[in-house]
Design a protein around this motif. Structure first.
Motif, short mmCIF file in Angstrom:
data_model
loop_
_atom_site.label_atom_id
_atom_site.label_comp_id
_atom_site.label_asym_id
_atom_site.label_seq_id
_atom_site.Cartn_x
_atom_site.Cartn_y
_atom_site.Cartn_z
N LEU A 123 40.77 1.28 18.23
CA LEU A 123 40.01 2.43 19.03
C LEU A 123 39.07 1.68 20.02
O LEU A 123 38.84 2.20 21.02
CB LEU A 123 39.50 3.48 18.37
N VAL A 124 38.51 0.66 19.50
CA VAL A 124 37.28 0.09 20.54
C VAL A 124 37.91 -1.42 20.99
O VAL A 124 38.55 -1.99 20.41
CB VAL A 124 36.23 -0.32 19.46
N ASP A 125 37.64 -1.32 22.29
CA ASP A 125 38.03 -2.51 23.06
C ASP A 125 37.39 -3.79 22.81
O ASP A 125 37.72 -5.00 22.68
CB ASP A 125 38.09 -2.32 24.59
N ASN A 126 35.93 -3.67 22.93
CA ASN A 126 35.22 -4.78 22.92
C ASN A 126 34.35 -5.34 21.93
O ASN A 126 33.60 -6.46 21.45
CB ASN A 126 33.85 -4.49 23.86
N VAL A 127 34.53 -4.64 20.54
CA VAL A 127 34.08 -5.24 19.32
C VAL A 127 35.20 -5.01 18.30
O VAL A 127 35.78 -4.14 17.92
CB VAL A 127 32.99 -4.14 18.77
N LYS A 128 35.39 -6.15 17.67
CA LYS A 128 36.43 -6.31 16.63
C LYS A 128 35.78 -6.94 15.33
O LYS A 128 35.16 -8.01 15.30
CB LYS A 128 37.49 -7.42 17.09
N ILE A 129 35.98 -6.07 14.21
CA ILE A 129 35.33 -6.66 12.86
C ILE A 129 36.51 -6.64 11.94
O ILE A 129 37.06 -5.48 11.85
CB ILE A 129 34.22 -5.86 12.76
N TYR A 130 36.31 -7.63 11.15
CA TYR A 130 37.34 -7.43 9.93
C TYR A 130 36.35 -7.98 8.62
O TYR A 130 35.65 -8.89 8.54
CB TYR A 130 38.39 -8.64 9.87
N GLU A 131 36.43 -6.98 7.60
CA GLU A 131 35.77 -7.12 6.40
C GLU A 131 36.73 -7.12 5.29
O GLU A 131 37.67 -6.26 5.02
CB GLU A 131 34.69 -5.97 6.47
N GLY A 132 36.37 -7.93 4.30
CA GLY A 132 36.99 -7.64 2.74
C GLY A 132 36.09 -8.39 1.72
O GLY A 132 35.15 -8.59 2.12
N GLY A 133 36.79 -8.45 0.45
CA GLY A 133 35.88 -8.93 -0.39
C GLY A 133 36.50 -8.56 -1.87
O GLY A 133 37.82 -8.44 -2.00
N LEU A 134 35.80 -9.08 -2.85
CA LEU A 134 36.39 -8.90 -4.15
C LEU A 134 35.16 -8.74 -5.15
O LEU A 134 34.16 -8.93 -4.93
CB LEU A 134 37.18 -10.19 -4.35
N ASP A 135 35.49 -7.80 -6.21
CA ASP A 135 34.50 -7.48 -7.22
C ASP A 135 34.89 -8.05 -8.66
O ASP A 135 36.31 -7.87 -8.87
CB ASP A 135 33.80 -6.23 -7.48
N TYR A 136 34.49 -8.41 -9.65
CA TYR A 136 34.74 -8.84 -10.72
C TYR A 136 33.71 -8.07 -11.94
O TYR A 136 32.50 -7.97 -11.69
CB TYR A 136 34.63 -10.29 -10.94
N TYR A 137 34.43 -7.44 -12.95
CA TYR A 137 33.58 -6.76 -13.95
C TYR A 137 32.92 -7.99 -14.95
O TYR A 137 33.78 -8.62 -15.56
CB TYR A 137 34.61 -5.94 -14.91
N LEU A 138 31.86 -7.84 -14.83
CA LEU A 138 30.95 -8.72 -15.52
C LEU A 138 30.76 -8.38 -17.12
O LEU A 138 31.33 -8.65 -17.90
CB LEU A 138 29.70 -8.93 -15.12
N ASN A 139 30.15 -7.09 -17.27
CA ASN A 139 29.92 -6.56 -18.47
C ASN A 139 28.85 -5.39 -18.35
O ASN A 139 28.34 -5.35 -17.27
CB ASN A 139 28.80 -7.66 -19.34
N ASN A 140 28.82 -4.83 -19.54
CA ASN A 140 27.78 -3.70 -19.35
C ASN A 140 27.96 -2.78 -18.09
O ASN A 140 26.69 -2.46 -17.47
CB ASN A 140 26.04 -4.08 -19.34
N GLU A 141 28.96 -2.51 -17.36
CA GLU A 141 29.33 -1.66 -16.35
C GLU A 141 28.68 -2.34 -15.09
O GLU A 141 28.26 -1.86 -14.04
CB GLU A 141 28.66 -0.07 -16.44
N LEU A 142 28.51 -3.72 -15.20
CA LEU A 142 28.04 -4.46 -14.24
C LEU A 142 28.98 -5.22 -13.41
O LEU A 142 29.88 -5.85 -14.04
CB LEU A 142 26.93 -4.98 -14.60
N TYR A 143 29.27 -5.20 -11.92
CA TYR A 143 30.18 -5.79 -11.23
C TYR A 143 29.38 -7.04 -10.50
O TYR A 143 28.61 -6.59 -9.52
CB TYR A 143 30.92 -4.88 -10.51
N GLY A 144 30.04 -8.22 -10.36
CA GLY A 144 29.77 -9.14 -9.42
C GLY A 144 30.55 -8.94 -8.10
O GLY A 144 31.55 -8.84 -8.35
N VAL A 145 29.90 -8.99 -7.03
CA VAL A 145 30.57 -8.66 -5.80
C VAL A 145 30.35 -9.68 -4.88
O VAL A 145 29.25 -10.32 -4.47
CB VAL A 145 30.15 -7.46 -5.34
#
Lengths: 227, 168
Positions: free
Chosen positions: A52-74
């Motif tokens: 929808l926007v002409d002059n700004v292009k941004i691409y974002e992604g990532g991953l998260d991994y379950y560590l322990n005790n309901e904690l995720y590394g991101v």
């Protein structure tokens, strides 16, 4: 005498059998199953923005991994460009970025395979920004204009984020969810005089504090291991 | 959570993405709400012998004309009873001369010369670039003017900061 020796051996062997049984029970008690999840996230909102926007292009992604005790590394990463083309100011900038941090779920899981979550977290962001030379014109106060070119600039942006959001497992291993983010620039002065209109992963470089959001579509791979 | 409920949530997510992205994506430039032309703020004063102090003096019918930027245009033409004036400096040169006539009906002309250094200043992406100046010297003729002095060297877009005093 032989009867006595036989009886003694029988008793001893029975003791050793009892001892074996005890050891097996102890191993069985200590063995637990650990569930692992690695989730790949893709920001669909930025993709929609890009269309929808002409002059700004941004691409974002990532991953998260379950560590322990309901904690995720991101780990999150991405890239973007902006093309400023105003009558009195023209320049291009581009950057890539990485964000590292953790998410902590607000509610404990009731079942091991329930991976939906509401969470809060924090991130450290690092962006590598390149701004091209800028063309400018200025007003002299009498209606006349002057023009010039400022030199290009490369700099590294550091920022800290507080974030929160949700992930809902819509289908098997497939999630949708959102993040809201409050970002705080750590070295805004080093962005230079002409701060880029947009730094992918951070936002408007002119602002020391930025609010941002993401809508993620995610896919998770899972496995389990004995602990 | 049953499947039907999840699908409703999914549709809600998609709707949110569309609505928020529509609000967020605008190619229009933010409006510039600040001035970008730096002006010299000049005050006029007169010595009162009875109190031995300098007091603000309104010029009866003042003309200010710039000789070096655009001599065909008056910045002030017949300005009545003003004692504060805002003059511009040229971003193309290090000296600008202004002609002042305190009362256009009767008085003679004075020429005031501003000597300064230029500094390019980036205001914001909304406002772009502009120039700020640092006054180094000011000279004037003495047809009507007694003396001139610099009170603040930095000529910026801040209003209300007096840079020069003109004594009559």
């Amino acid at each position: 005498m032989s009867k006595f020796i036989f009886s003694l051996l029988l008793v001893c062997s029975s003791f050793s059998v009892f001892a074996q049984a005890d050891t097996t029970d102890a191993v069985a008690q200590k063995t637990t199953i650990k569930y692992h999840q690695l989730r790949f996230n893709f920001d669909a909102a930025k993709l929609l923005n890009n269309s929808l926007v002409d002059n700004v292009k941004i691409y974002e992604g990532g991953l998260d991994y379950y560590l322990n005790n309901e904690l995720y590394g991101v780990a999150e990463f991405g890239a973007g460009t902006s093309n400023i083309d105003y009558p009195d100011l023209k320049y291009k900038s581009s950057n890539s970025f990485v964000r590292l941090g953790v998410d902590k779920t607000l509610f404990e899981r009731k079942k091991p395979n329930d991976w939906g979550m509401a969470f809060i977290g924090c991130r450290y962001g690092l962006g590598f920004v390149k701004r091209d030379a800028a063309q400018y014109t200025t007003d002299d106060g009498f209606g006349g204009i002057t023009s010039g070119v400022t030199s290009s600039s490369d700099f590294t942006a550091h920022w800290f984020e507080l974030t929160g959001g949700m992930r809902i497992e819509l289908f098997s291993n497939t999630f949708a969810g959102w993040n809201v983010r409050f970002k705080f620039a750590l070295n805004q002065k080093s962005f230079g005089d002409l701060k880029p209109q947009s730094i992918a992963g951070y936002g408007a470089a002119e602002n020391g504090t930025v609010f941002d959001y993401n809508f993620y579509l995610s896919y998770a791979i899972r496995w389990s291991s004995k602990k | 959570m049953n499947k039907r409920y999840k699908h409703k949530i999914f549709c809600f997510f998609l709707l949110c993405i569309f609505v928020i992205s529509s609000f967020n994506c605008t190619t229009e430039r933010n409006p510039c709400l600040l001035p970008t032309v730096s002006k010299v703020f000049v005050g006029c004063y007169q010595y009162k012998a009875d109190t031995k102090t300098y007091t603000d003096t309104a010029l009866p019918n003042a003309n200010f004309v710039c000789l070096d930027i655009d001599s065909a245009r008056f910045l002030y033409f017949g300005a009545k009873k003003l004692n504060k004036f805002e003059l511009v400096l040229s971003p193309l040169r290090d000296t600008v001369r202004w002609v002042l006539q305190p009362d256009s009906a009767v008085s003679d002309y004075d020429t005031i010369s501003f000597l300064y250094e230029r500094k390019l200043k980036f205001y914001s992406n909304a406002c772009g670039y502009g120039y700020e100046f640092s006054l180094s010297k000011i000279l004037s003729t003495r047809a009507n003017i007694d003396s001139v002095s610099i009170t603040n060297n930095d000529v910026t877009t801040k209003s209300g900061v007096e840079n020069v005093k003109i004594y009559f």
